[in-house]
Scaffold this motif. Structure first.
Motif, PDB file in Angstrom:
ATOM      1  N   ALA A   1       0.669  -1.015   0.092  1.00  0.00           N
ATOM      2  CA  ALA A   1      -0.077  -0.395  -0.262  1.00  0.00           C
ATOM      3  C   ALA A   1       0.941   1.091   0.039  1.00  0.00           C
ATOM      4  N   ILE A   2       1.972   1.048   0.753  1.00  0.00           N
ATOM      5  CA  ILE A   2       2.713   2.168   0.839  1.00  0.00           C
ATOM      6  C   ILE A   2       3.259   2.486  -0.900  1.00  0.00           C
ATOM      7  N   LEU A   3       3.799   1.518  -0.831  1.00  0.00           N
ATOM      8  CA  LEU A   3       4.722   1.865  -2.497  1.00  0.00           C
ATOM      9  C   LEU A   3       3.612   2.012  -3.657  1.00  0.00           C
ATOM     10  N   CYS A   4       2.329   1.897  -3.398  1.00  0.00           N
ATOM     11  CA  CYS A   4       1.132   1.938  -4.334  1.00  0.00           C
ATOM     12  C   CYS A   4       0.866   3.650  -4.299  1.00  0.00           C
ATOM     13  N   GLY A   5       0.993   3.704  -3.196  1.00  0.00           N
ATOM     14  CA  GLY A   5       0.980   5.592  -2.334  1.00  0.00           C
ATOM     15  C   GLY A   5       2.634   6.122  -2.946  1.00  0.00           C
ATOM     16  N   LEU A   6       3.076   5.738  -2.728  1.00  0.00           N
ATOM     17  CA  LEU A   6       4.737   6.235  -3.531  1.00  0.00           C
ATOM     18  C   LEU A   6       4.642   6.327  -5.212  1.00  0.00           C
ATOM     19  N   ALA A   7       4.167   5.026  -5.791  1.00  0.00           N
ATOM     20  CA  ALA A   7       4.177   5.385  -7.363  1.00  0.00           C
ATOM     21  C   ALA A   7       3.230   6.538  -7.863  1.00  0.00           C
ATOM     22  N   LEU A   8       1.790   6.748  -7.039  1.00  0.00           N
ATOM     23  CA  LEU A   8       0.794   7.143  -7.383  1.00  0.00           C
ATOM     24  C   LEU A   8       1.394   9.105  -6.609  1.00  0.00           C
ATOM     25  N   SER A   9       1.953   9.234  -5.640  1.00  0.00           N
ATOM     26  CA  SER A   9       2.499  10.394  -5.211  1.00  0.00           C
ATOM     27  C   SER A   9       3.961  11.144  -6.659  1.00  0.00           C
ATOM     28  N   THR A  10       4.372  10.430  -6.418  1.00  0.00           N
ATOM     29  CA  THR A  10       5.415  10.147  -8.265  1.00  0.00           C
ATOM     30  C   THR A  10       4.610  11.330  -9.464  1.00  0.00           C
ATOM     31  N   ILE A  11       4.003  10.573  -9.348  1.00  0.00           N
ATOM     32  CA  ILE A  11       3.049  10.809 -10.642  1.00  0.00           C
ATOM     33  C   ILE A  11       2.029  12.579 -10.683  1.00  0.00           C
ATOM     34  N   LEU A  12       1.737  12.430  -9.436  1.00  0.00           N
ATOM     35  CA  LEU A  12       0.714  13.795  -8.965  1.00  0.00           C
ATOM     36  C   LEU A  12       2.470  15.105  -9.018  1.00  0.00           C
TER      37      LEU A  12
ATOM     38  N   GLN B   1       0.396  20.967  -2.493  1.00  0.00           N
ATOM     39  CA  GLN B   1      -0.713  20.658  -1.743  1.00  0.00           C
ATOM     40  C   GLN B   1      -2.224  20.568  -2.514  1.00  0.00           C
ATOM     41  N   SER B   2      -2.473  20.824  -3.170  1.00  0.00           N
ATOM     42  CA  SER B   2      -3.463  20.877  -3.725  1.00  0.00           C
ATOM     43  C   SER B   2      -3.432  19.442  -4.893  1.00  0.00           C
ATOM     44  N   MET B   3      -2.331  19.189  -4.704  1.00  0.00           N
ATOM     45  CA  MET B   3      -2.725  17.758  -5.854  1.00  0.00           C
ATOM     46  C   MET B   3      -2.552  16.634  -5.176  1.00  0.00           C
ATOM     47  N   SER B   4      -2.650  17.130  -3.499  1.00  0.00           N
ATOM     48  CA  SER B   4      -2.383  15.632  -2.628  1.00  0.00           C
ATOM     49  C   SER B   4      -3.692  15.536  -2.461  1.00  0.00           C
ATOM     50  N   LEU B   5      -4.746  16.143  -2.501  1.00  0.00           N
ATOM     51  CA  LEU B   5      -6.568  16.100  -2.286  1.00  0.00           C
ATOM     52  C   LEU B   5      -6.566  14.772  -2.847  1.00  0.00           C
ATOM     53  N   PRO B   6      -6.515  14.911  -4.335  1.00  0.00           N
ATOM     54  CA  PRO B   6      -6.762  12.915  -4.230  1.00  0.00           C
ATOM     55  C   PRO B   6      -6.482  11.917  -3.926  1.00  0.00           C
ATOM     56  N   LEU B   7      -4.753  12.069  -3.257  1.00  0.00           N
ATOM     57  CA  LEU B   7      -4.486  11.143  -2.263  1.00  0.00           C
ATOM     58  C   LEU B   7      -5.147  10.671  -1.229  1.00  0.00           C
ATOM     59  N   VAL B   8      -5.141  11.860  -1.043  1.00  0.00           N
ATOM     60  CA  VAL B   8      -5.773  12.396   1.053  1.00  0.00           C
ATOM     61  C   VAL B   8      -7.866  11.573   0.661  1.00  0.00           C
TER      62      VAL B   8
ATOM     63  N   LEU C   1      -8.442   9.163  -1.078  1.00  0.00           N
ATOM     64  CA  LEU C   1      -8.276   7.404  -1.216  1.00  0.00           C
ATOM     65  C   LEU C   1      -8.057   7.037  -0.164  1.00  0.00           C
ATOM     66  N   VAL C   2      -7.338   7.786   0.951  1.00  0.00           N
ATOM     67  CA  VAL C   2      -7.020   6.786   1.875  1.00  0.00           C
ATOM     68  C   VAL C   2      -7.677   7.371   3.178  1.00  0.00           C
ATOM     69  N   ILE C   3      -8.633   8.644   2.927  1.00  0.00           N
ATOM     70  CA  ILE C   3      -9.422   8.232   4.288  1.00  0.00           C
ATOM     71  C   ILE C   3     -10.683   7.928   4.159  1.00  0.00           C
ATOM     72  N   ILE C   4     -12.095   7.497   3.226  1.00  0.00           N
ATOM     73  CA  ILE C   4     -12.134   6.484   2.389  1.00  0.00           C
ATOM     74  C   ILE C   4     -12.655   5.226   3.565  1.00  0.00           C
ATOM     75  N   PRO C   5     -11.676   4.656   2.787  1.00  0.00           N
ATOM     76  CA  PRO C   5     -11.312   3.436   3.662  1.00  0.00           C
ATOM     77  C   PRO C   5     -11.256   3.375   5.573  1.00  0.00           C
ATOM     78  N   TYR C   6     -10.493   3.956   5.101  1.00  0.00           N
ATOM     79  CA  TYR C   6     -10.169   4.674   6.952  1.00  0.00           C
ATOM     80  C   TYR C   6     -11.710   4.638   7.390  1.00  0.00           C
TER      81      TYR C   6
ATOM     82  N   LEU D   1     -17.251  -2.726  -4.467  1.00  0.00           N
ATOM     83  CA  LEU D   1     -16.310  -2.900  -5.091  1.00  0.00           C
ATOM     84  C   LEU D   1     -15.519  -1.648  -5.718  1.00  0.00           C
ATOM     85  N   ILE D   2     -16.505   0.055  -5.172  1.00  0.00           N
ATOM     86  CA  ILE D   2     -15.953   0.994  -5.225  1.00  0.00           C
ATOM     87  C   ILE D   2     -14.687   0.977  -4.157  1.00  0.00           C
ATOM     88  N   ILE D   3     -14.861   0.008  -2.756  1.00  0.00           N
ATOM     89  CA  ILE D   3     -13.441   0.586  -2.011  1.00  0.00           C
ATOM     90  C   ILE D   3     -12.370  -0.277  -1.923  1.00  0.00           C
ATOM     91  N   MET D   4     -13.040  -1.530  -2.561  1.00  0.00           N
ATOM     92  CA  MET D   4     -11.799  -3.005  -2.786  1.00  0.00           C
ATOM     93  C   MET D   4     -11.239  -2.371  -4.329  1.00  0.00           C
TER      94      MET D   4
END
Length: 429
Positions: free
Chosen positions: A311-322, A333-340, A342-347, A364-367
């Protein structure tokens, strides 16, 4: 290999700043400070309480009642002996002057009513002087006083009418003996104790998990955006090293610093919770948990560690693109909102619901969110449902490979220096 290690060291040095070290030290100090304050408030709640009583009845029943309050962890102090005159107004003045939180008044004819099996009232006067956590202790103490008095008086009634009979057997003729079953295991205990214990683990793991993913991902995103802003990314791309190795070095550097920082945060959080729960006896609950197999085994920890790492690797790869899509640190800081999100919803889903109880579209959306699988794994491992954990790990491997391929392709071209999100370009212009 030496070039890659030097690049990795460079990324770590850039991330480990003086501000980062100070913030981590401050985190530990603030957790310990909050834990010590909360522990003192809890100790105040469980220590022996002084009960101030003005007994205007002075019957044998009221005297016996007050003498038995000591059995309920109370120390009775008679206002009759502290006041020049047995008067309610004087009791008010004394309580205000001595800053007493509450006092109990036993009115006249109390014992007469009780002896005739008629309801009798006592008066309790509470003083609210603040709205802190400790000020609520008085309310709980009052309930304990009433319960102790009722228990004593009812026992006296039953003892007088049915001598030699245990009063508790008459008041509670039906008793329960609860058993909890998890798959093929059974243990004597209450469902609430088991669920509270599992929930305490479930709320701790998602909290740390959310911090780890968001913290490490924000590091990569901000680092790349800063390099684009300071024009140092152009220089880095001219170094005789593969672009793919640059991507991996950035992710590994942020991952190492992020995990160390998260471990420090976890230590502070655990010390905070340890201060709060230091006076709580959990031995009986622990025995039930062990019998039901609802604890992490080394194999379970290994699976969860793999799930968390992916999960950390996926987050790092997505952050690299963002980070590549961001123009500067401010836009990052604005670009990090989609990542935030994506983490808060399953939390929040893991805290307040069970994914298996959700409707199929929502499930299915959550998974589909890769960060949701460690949250799911933290509970499914306790139940021994390893197939779901394995599928989640396999899914995250596929997502990570796809994201790393996209990031590597972006770094392999000069578009990395010019790529922007459309609305950011319009906003800057």
């Amino acid at each position: 290999m030496n070039k890659f290690l030097n690049l990795l060291k460079k990324e770590i040095k850039e991330l480990v700043t003086f501000q980062l070290i100070i913030s981590l030290i401050f985190t530990i100090l603030i957790f310990n400070f909050m834990g010590s304050i909360t522990k003192r408030e809890i100790e105040k709640a469980v220590e022996t309480k002084d009960i101030y009583v003005l007994d205007l009845d002075k019957s044998e029943i009221s005297k016996e009642l007050l003498s038995n309050l000591s059995l309920a962890n109370f120390k009775v102090k008679l206002l009759n002996e502290l006041l020049p005159k047995e008067d309610k107004d004087l009791a008010f003045d004394f309580a205000r002057r001595e800053k007493i939180n509450f006092f109990v008044l036993i009115p006249e004819n109390f014992g007469s009513l009780v002896s005739r099996f008629k309801p009798a009232e006592i008066e309790i006067y509470s003083f609210i002087r603040s709205f802190s956590l400790g000020s609520n202790v008085g309310s709980a103490v009052l309930d304990q006083v009433i319960n102790a008095m009722n228990r004593y008086m009812s026992d006296q009634f039953i003892g007088a009418k049915f001598p030699g009979v245990d009063p508790d057997s008459l008041k509670n003729p039906i008793r329960k003996k609860e058993f909890v079953i998890v798959k093929n295991r059974i243990a004597e205990g209450t469902t609430s104790d088991v669920l509270n214990s599992v929930y305490s683990q479930s709320i701790f793991i998602p909290s740390i998990l959310m911090v780890v993913i968001m913290y490490t991902s924000q590091m990569v995103l901000s680092a790349i955006a800063m390099e684009k802003q300071d024009k140092t990314l152009e220089t880095l791309l001219t170094v005789p090293i593969g672009r793919r190795q640059i991507v991996i070095a950035k992710m590994m550097g942020a991952g190492i610093v992020g995990i160390i920082s998260s471990l420090i945060y976890m230590y502070g959080y655990r010390s905070f919770m340890g201060e709060i729960g230091g006076n709580v006896d959990v031995s009986s609950t622990s025995d039930i948990i062990q019998k039901l197999g609802l604890s992490f085994t080394p194999y379970g920890y290994t699976l969860f560690g793999i799930s968390l790492f992916l999960a950390i690797l996926c987050g790092l790869a997505l952050s690299t693109i963002l980070g590549v899509l961001a123009e500067d640190l401010k836009s990052a800081q604005s670009m990090s909102l989609p990542l935030v999100f994506l983490v808060i919803i399953p939390y929040f889903v893991s805290l307040f619901s069970d994914i298996n109880n959700l409707s199929l579209p929502v499930r299915l959306i959550i998974m589909a969110i890769p960060f949701s699988h460690p949250f799911i794994a933290s509970r499914e491992i306790l139940l021994g449902n390893y197939n779901i954990v394995f599928l989640g790990i396999l899914y995250m491997v596929v997502v990570f490979i796809a994201l790393i391929i996209i990031a590597a392709k972006i770094f392999s071209t000069d578009r990395i220096l010019t790529m922007k999100i459309g609305f950011l370009r319009r906003k800057s212009s």
